[in-house]
Every structure is written in C-alpha cells, then in structure tokens.
Design an enzyme around this catalytic site. Structure first.
Site, PDB file in Angstrom:
ATOM      1  N   GLN A 146     -27.816 -67.756  12.809  1.00  0.00           N
ATOM      2  CA  GLN A 146     -26.389 -67.489  12.967  1.00  0.00           C
ATOM      3  C   GLN A 146     -25.595 -67.806  11.701  1.00  0.00           C
ATOM      4  O   GLN A 146     -24.580 -67.172  11.418  1.00  0.00           O
ATOM      5  CB  GLN A 146     -25.849 -68.270  14.160  1.00  0.00           C
ATOM      6  CG  GLN A 146     -26.388 -67.758  15.491  1.00  0.00           C
ATOM      7  CD  GLN A 146     -26.110 -66.279  15.695  1.00  0.00           C
ATOM      8  OE1 GLN A 146     -24.972 -65.850  15.778  1.00  0.00           O
ATOM      9  NE2 GLN A 146     -27.167 -65.466  15.769  1.00  0.00           N
ATOM     10  N   ASN A 180     -14.223 -58.798   9.428  1.00  0.00           N
ATOM     11  CA  ASN A 180     -13.941 -59.937   8.560  1.00  0.00           C
ATOM     12  C   ASN A 180     -12.531 -60.460   8.804  1.00  0.00           C
ATOM     13  O   ASN A 180     -11.830 -60.025   9.718  1.00  0.00           O
ATOM     14  CB  ASN A 180     -14.152 -59.554   7.084  1.00  0.00           C
ATOM     15  CG  ASN A 180     -13.197 -58.455   6.618  1.00  0.00           C
ATOM     16  OD1 ASN A 180     -12.153 -58.196   7.234  1.00  0.00           O
ATOM     17  ND2 ASN A 180     -13.552 -57.786   5.535  1.00  0.00           N
ATOM     18  N   GLU A 191     -18.373 -69.951  20.521  1.00  0.00           N
ATOM     19  CA  GLU A 191     -18.565 -68.529  20.849  1.00  0.00           C
ATOM     20  C   GLU A 191     -19.922 -68.320  21.520  1.00  0.00           C
ATOM     21  O   GLU A 191     -20.029 -67.698  22.576  1.00  0.00           O
ATOM     22  CB  GLU A 191     -18.480 -67.697  19.559  1.00  0.00           C
ATOM     23  CG  GLU A 191     -18.753 -66.220  19.771  1.00  0.00           C
ATOM     24  CD  GLU A 191     -18.835 -65.452  18.457  1.00  0.00           C
ATOM     25  OE1 GLU A 191     -18.816 -64.210  18.517  1.00  0.00           O
ATOM     26  OE2 GLU A 191     -18.942 -66.073  17.378  1.00  0.00           O
ATOM     27  N   HIS A 192     -20.977 -68.803  20.888  1.00  0.00           N
ATOM     28  CA  HIS A 192     -22.328 -68.732  21.451  1.00  0.00           C
ATOM     29  C   HIS A 192     -22.799 -70.162  21.728  1.00  0.00           C
ATOM     30  O   HIS A 192     -22.612 -71.043  20.895  1.00  0.00           O
ATOM     31  CB  HIS A 192     -23.314 -68.097  20.463  1.00  0.00           C
ATOM     32  CG  HIS A 192     -22.894 -66.766  19.937  1.00  0.00           C
ATOM     33  ND1 HIS A 192     -22.297 -66.616  18.697  1.00  0.00           N
ATOM     34  CD2 HIS A 192     -22.985 -65.526  20.470  1.00  0.00           C
ATOM     35  CE1 HIS A 192     -22.048 -65.334  18.495  1.00  0.00           C
ATOM     36  NE2 HIS A 192     -22.451 -64.641  19.559  1.00  0.00           N
ATOM     37  N   ASP A 209     -26.941 -60.672  20.672  1.00  0.00           N
ATOM     38  CA  ASP A 209     -26.278 -59.907  19.621  1.00  0.00           C
ATOM     39  C   ASP A 209     -26.733 -58.453  19.601  1.00  0.00           C
ATOM     40  O   ASP A 209     -25.946 -57.549  19.290  1.00  0.00           O
ATOM     41  CB  ASP A 209     -26.588 -60.517  18.252  1.00  0.00           C
ATOM     42  CG  ASP A 209     -25.698 -61.693  17.906  1.00  0.00           C
ATOM     43  OD1 ASP A 209     -24.707 -61.914  18.615  1.00  0.00           O
ATOM     44  OD2 ASP A 209     -26.007 -62.392  16.917  1.00  0.00           O
ATOM     45  N   HIS A 250      20.875 -58.100  42.486  1.00  0.00           N
ATOM     46  CA  HIS A 250      19.590 -58.128  43.176  1.00  0.00           C
ATOM     47  C   HIS A 250      19.820 -58.247  44.691  1.00  0.00           C
ATOM     48  O   HIS A 250      19.206 -57.534  45.495  1.00  0.00           O
ATOM     49  CB  HIS A 250      18.747 -59.325  42.700  1.00  0.00           C
ATOM     50  CG  HIS A 250      17.983 -59.084  41.437  1.00  0.00           C
ATOM     51  ND1 HIS A 250      18.599 -58.821  40.247  1.00  0.00           N
ATOM     52  CD2 HIS A 250      16.651 -59.070  41.191  1.00  0.00           C
ATOM     53  CE1 HIS A 250      17.683 -58.665  39.307  1.00  0.00           C
ATOM     54  NE2 HIS A 250      16.478 -58.810  39.860  1.00  0.00           N
ATOM     55  N   TYR A 282     -13.789 -51.030  16.217  1.00  0.00           N
ATOM     56  CA  TYR A 282     -14.145 -51.290  14.822  1.00  0.00           C
ATOM     57  C   TYR A 282     -15.605 -51.717  14.751  1.00  0.00           C
ATOM     58  O   TYR A 282     -16.029 -52.621  15.468  1.00  0.00           O
ATOM     59  CB  TYR A 282     -13.256 -52.379  14.224  1.00  0.00           C
ATOM     60  CG  TYR A 282     -13.467 -52.535  12.737  1.00  0.00           C
ATOM     61  CD1 TYR A 282     -12.750 -51.755  11.839  1.00  0.00           C
ATOM     62  CD2 TYR A 282     -14.405 -53.429  12.227  1.00  0.00           C
ATOM     63  CE1 TYR A 282     -12.954 -51.862  10.474  1.00  0.00           C
ATOM     64  CE2 TYR A 282     -14.618 -53.550  10.867  1.00  0.00           C
ATOM     65  CZ  TYR A 282     -13.895 -52.757   9.989  1.00  0.00           C
ATOM     66  OH  TYR A 282     -14.112 -52.859   8.643  1.00  0.00           O
ATOM     67  N   HIS A 305     -24.724 -64.907   9.234  1.00  0.00           N
ATOM     68  CA  HIS A 305     -23.610 -63.968   9.414  1.00  0.00           C
ATOM     69  C   HIS A 305     -22.670 -63.968   8.212  1.00  0.00           C
ATOM     70  O   HIS A 305     -22.183 -62.910   7.812  1.00  0.00           O
ATOM     71  CB  HIS A 305     -22.805 -64.342  10.660  1.00  0.00           C
ATOM     72  CG  HIS A 305     -23.305 -63.702  11.911  1.00  0.00           C
ATOM     73  ND1 HIS A 305     -23.100 -62.375  12.198  1.00  0.00           N
ATOM     74  CD2 HIS A 305     -24.009 -64.205  12.954  1.00  0.00           C
ATOM     75  CE1 HIS A 305     -23.647 -62.087  13.357  1.00  0.00           C
ATOM     76  NE2 HIS A 305     -24.207 -63.174  13.842  1.00  0.00           N
ATOM     77  N   GLN A 322      -7.261 -50.689   6.728  1.00  0.00           N
ATOM     78  CA  GLN A 322      -6.907 -49.281   6.834  1.00  0.00           C
ATOM     79  C   GLN A 322      -7.551 -48.638   8.061  1.00  0.00           C
ATOM     80  O   GLN A 322      -6.958 -47.746   8.689  1.00  0.00           O
ATOM     81  CB  GLN A 322      -7.259 -48.513   5.557  1.00  0.00           C
ATOM     82  CG  GLN A 322      -8.708 -48.540   5.137  1.00  0.00           C
ATOM     83  CD  GLN A 322      -9.068 -49.720   4.253  1.00  0.00           C
ATOM     84  OE1 GLN A 322      -8.399 -50.760   4.271  1.00  0.00           O
ATOM     85  NE2 GLN A 322     -10.125 -49.561   3.471  1.00  0.00           N
TER      86      GLN A 322
END
Length: 437
Positions: free
Chosen positions: A249, A204, A319-320, A353, A412, A119, A252, A181
């Site tokens: 940042q 998103n 994350e960063h 990035d 077994h 994506y 975003h 979708q």
C-alpha cells in the site's frame, strides 16, 4: 492505555493541502469561463496532449485490439465480481410506502442520478480497476449517462486497457483529460456531454481538491486524500505477509500512510526490520514511492489487548483495515471505523483494490468515522412522498397550524387553516398555540 510507538510518522495525510487550493480554484474558474478551449489548453499544458479529447468509437475499438486476451479475461473477471456485488447492494435499497395514520400514506423512492462523472487515474499507474469500480457501479445504479475521463500520455493517449475497460463497463463517453481539467470538464458539461450530478473516483491532491471545491454545485463520492492502510496483527500473524501488505500500500505514492497495530512486540520488531528490506526489492519508481511513504507516514504501534487495538484503530478510521489475528468474528463485531475491512491472511487490500467485488473507492483522513465508501446508493437519491385523504388531513392540519403559530410562522399556519375550512365547513377548530385561559 499502554500504547507504544516503535515508529511514529512525522507527517499526516493533511500535510501540504493548503498549497494546492489556490492553484486548483484558479484553474476551475478559467475553465468554467473559457469552456472547451480552455480545457484543451490545460490538456496541452499539463498532459502534453493535443489529440482528440472526446475519444471516438474507432479509437476505443483500436485500443481493444491492443489488449492481450489474458488481460481481457482478468478485467472481465473483476468486472463481473464488482457488478454482481453492486447488484446485490442495489437489491437492499428498496422503494417503500407506509400508512402513518389511517388515510395518510408516505413513502420513499430511489431515483438514480441522470449523469455521473468518473475519474480514472492514469498518471503514475494505469488504474484499470478504478474504471471498473466507478463506471460499473454507476450503471448498476441506473445512472442515465456516465462520462469518464483519464489522463492521456503524450503522443499515445489513454492507456488502451483503460479504454477497453471503460467501454466494457458501459461508459457513455470518454474524455482524454487528466487532473483538474478533467474534473472541470465533467462538472461543467464540456465537449457535448451533460453536466455531471456527481463526481467520483480517486486521484491526486489536485483532483481531490477540485472535487472538494465543486461540492455543492455537484455531489461527490467523498473528500478523498492519499490512500491509507492499517494492519492489526497478533502473535499468530506471519510477519513477512504483514510487511508485504504494508509495502504493497505504501507503493501507491509518497504520501500514502501505512500503519501497523501489533499485539505482539516481537512481531512488530520483525516487521519494522523487514519493511525497508522489502522496499529495496521493488523497481526503482515503486521503491521511491514506498520508501518516502514509509519514512514520512509509516507507523508501528504495540498495544496490550485487542480492546486497545480496536480503540486505536477506530480513532485512526483507516481507509483499508486488515486483521491478521485470531477470532476474526470478534473483530468484525467490534471494529466500527474503517472504509473496508479485510479479515484474515487469506484476503488483502490488493484483492479489494483489483478484483474481489466490494468497491475500492473509500473514505480517507478519518472520514470513515461518518461515511462508507462508493456503492450504488451514492449514485441514487432517496426521496420521500406523501398523499392523504381529506379525513386524514384533519389531525395533521390541526397540529401543523398550532405548531406553526408557536414558531411564529403565520403563513404556514394558514395553509392548514384554509384546508380545514374547505374540507370541514361549519366545524370549529382550536388552532391557537396558546392554552385556553
């Protein structure tokens, strides 16, 4: 711990998640039942797009003609860096085999997934870099078929630079679909494409929720929330650069957390003053996003020692994570929880990035405590195998039979018994789990 908040966020990255869950589940259910036609309906509703869904080679070629050569050169630079880093990563993931006991050989094998869905966001911003990070890494891993999707713009289609980049990086098919979708089409194998074994890429909250719901039917790169960044700075840091890195940042989106841990109170005060001023210099759309993110999710903390900074940082598991402080090797050795680490003023999250090489698809919302980011290994399965001589199987069969009977799993145990009887006729074996009386 002497932790002082100069600014505390009223919201967290989990705020509002429940609101989208039912909506996303409903859309997924309808598209799974209705197939291509239902996905096209949602494209018309949400993307305002009624053009081709499976992008033709002619459209991709025409898009390439619209991309300036300077931008093509920059895209190629980023692509080459990401590809080279992914190739080095792949070289560390090896097939192996080992003789556990004489005659019993076991191994592991790395098998790329057959199909991936990537994506690429294209709504607020046209994320050319996300196309590079997701598709390039999949192709280096050896994925057989990569389908990419990106939101088309009404009357225009997918951004030409994104189409050019997807083609450069080796996407096998491109779908003009955004949001849920798009994720659904890749997961369910619509528009003539194979069902994705894994779904990757940022998006998103609707995209993130669709991936979360589909996890299990398909693999995903991670449970992703809004992008987040933390800076650790000491008195040697430049407050102007620290402030810009936070603003960069926050841009975003309205719900993108940015945090500063400062070992110097005066630096923290300067950054607190400077961030709103810098936000006001941005174009209005960018400024609106950054202003909301800073107001609702931004934090500034002051600590007394670098050990305390590490403890706070590891708890957030950003994350960063940027470090603008002395003794960078110490921080590299002691920090544990982050998606990607940027050491020193000379690098920044934006470099990662866009063009530096390491992947920018990274864990958020504390997931860096247990997971790293997207890399070639995410597109591969590590599977194991074994083979044995009859002589080596004797001791394994004996242990298996006794353990199985201890557990109450008689069938077994008998799969071991039958082999011992066949391979070693006439020999007696103690296959009971009980001690001799």
């Amino acid at each position: 711990m002497a932790l002082l908040y100069l600014k505390k966020a009223p919201k967290t990255s989990a705020t509002g998640e429940q609101d989208v869950r039912e909506t996303v589940q409903g859309i997924l259910d309808e598209i799974e039942a209705g197939g291509d036609a239902k996905a096209q309906e949602y494209a018309a509703k949400f993307d305002k797009w009624d053009g081709e869904i499976l992008v033709s080679a002619e459209t991709i070629a025409a898009a390439a003609e619209q991309v300036p050569q300077k931008l093509k050169d920059d895209i190629r630079f980023s692509y080459d860096n990401v590809r080279r880093f992914a190739e080095v990563q792949k070289a560390t993931i090896q097939d192996t085999e080992f003789e556990i006991i004489p005659g019993l050989i076991a191994g592991q094998k790395q098998i790329p997934m057959q199909a991936a869905g990537c994506y690429v966001p294209g709504g607020r911003y046209s994320h050319v870099a996300s196309a590079i990070m997701t598709v390039t890494t999949a192709k280096v891993a050896g994925v057989g078929h990569v389908t990419a999707c990106s939101p088309p713009r009404p009357g225009v289609g997918i951004n030409p630079a994104i189409l050019y980049t997807l083609d450069l990086c080796g996407a096998d098919a491109v779908l003009s679909l955004g949001g849920v979708q798009g994720i659904a089409a890749m997961a369910f194998g619509l528009f003539g494409q194979p069902e994705a074994n894994i779904l990757v890429g940022p998006g998103n909250q609707f995209v993130a929720e669709a991936k979360r719901i589909l996890y299990g039917k398909v693999g995903i790169d991670m449970f992703a929330g809004p992008t987040e960044s933390m800076v650790i700075a000491d008195a040697t840091a430049d407050p102007e650069i620290v402030a810009w890195d936070l603003v960069g940042q926050a841009e975003h989106g309205y719900n993108s957390p940015v945090w500063l841990i400062s070992l110097d109170h005066a630096l923290a005060e300067k950054v607190l003053e400077r961030v709103p001023e810098l936000i006001d210099t941005l174009p209005s759309f960018n400024a609106d996003n950054a202003k909301a993110a800073w107001r609702d999710y931004g934090e500034i903390m002051v600590v007394d020692s670098r050990e305390e900074a590490v403890e706070v940082s590891d708890n957030y598991a950003s994350e960063h994570l940027q470090v603008q402080a002395e003794d960078l090797d110490w921080w590299l050795d002691n920090l544990a929880n982050y998606g990607s680490l940027f050491l020193g003023e000379e690098t920044t999250v934006a470099f990662g990035d866009k063009a530096a090489g390491p992947n920018h698809v990274l864990p958020t919302k504390g997931a860096a405590k247990y997971s790293g980011g997207l890399f070639v290994g995410k597109y591969m399965k590590t599977v194991t195998w074994q083979r044995s001589t009859r002589e080596a199987s004797m001791s394994v069969a004996e242990a298996t039979a006794r353990i199985s009977r201890l557990e109450g799993m008689e069938a077994h145990a008998r799969t071991a018994d039958v082999r011992l009887a066949k391979y070693f006729p006439g020999q007696n074996f103690d296959l009971s789990a009980a001690e001799d009386s």
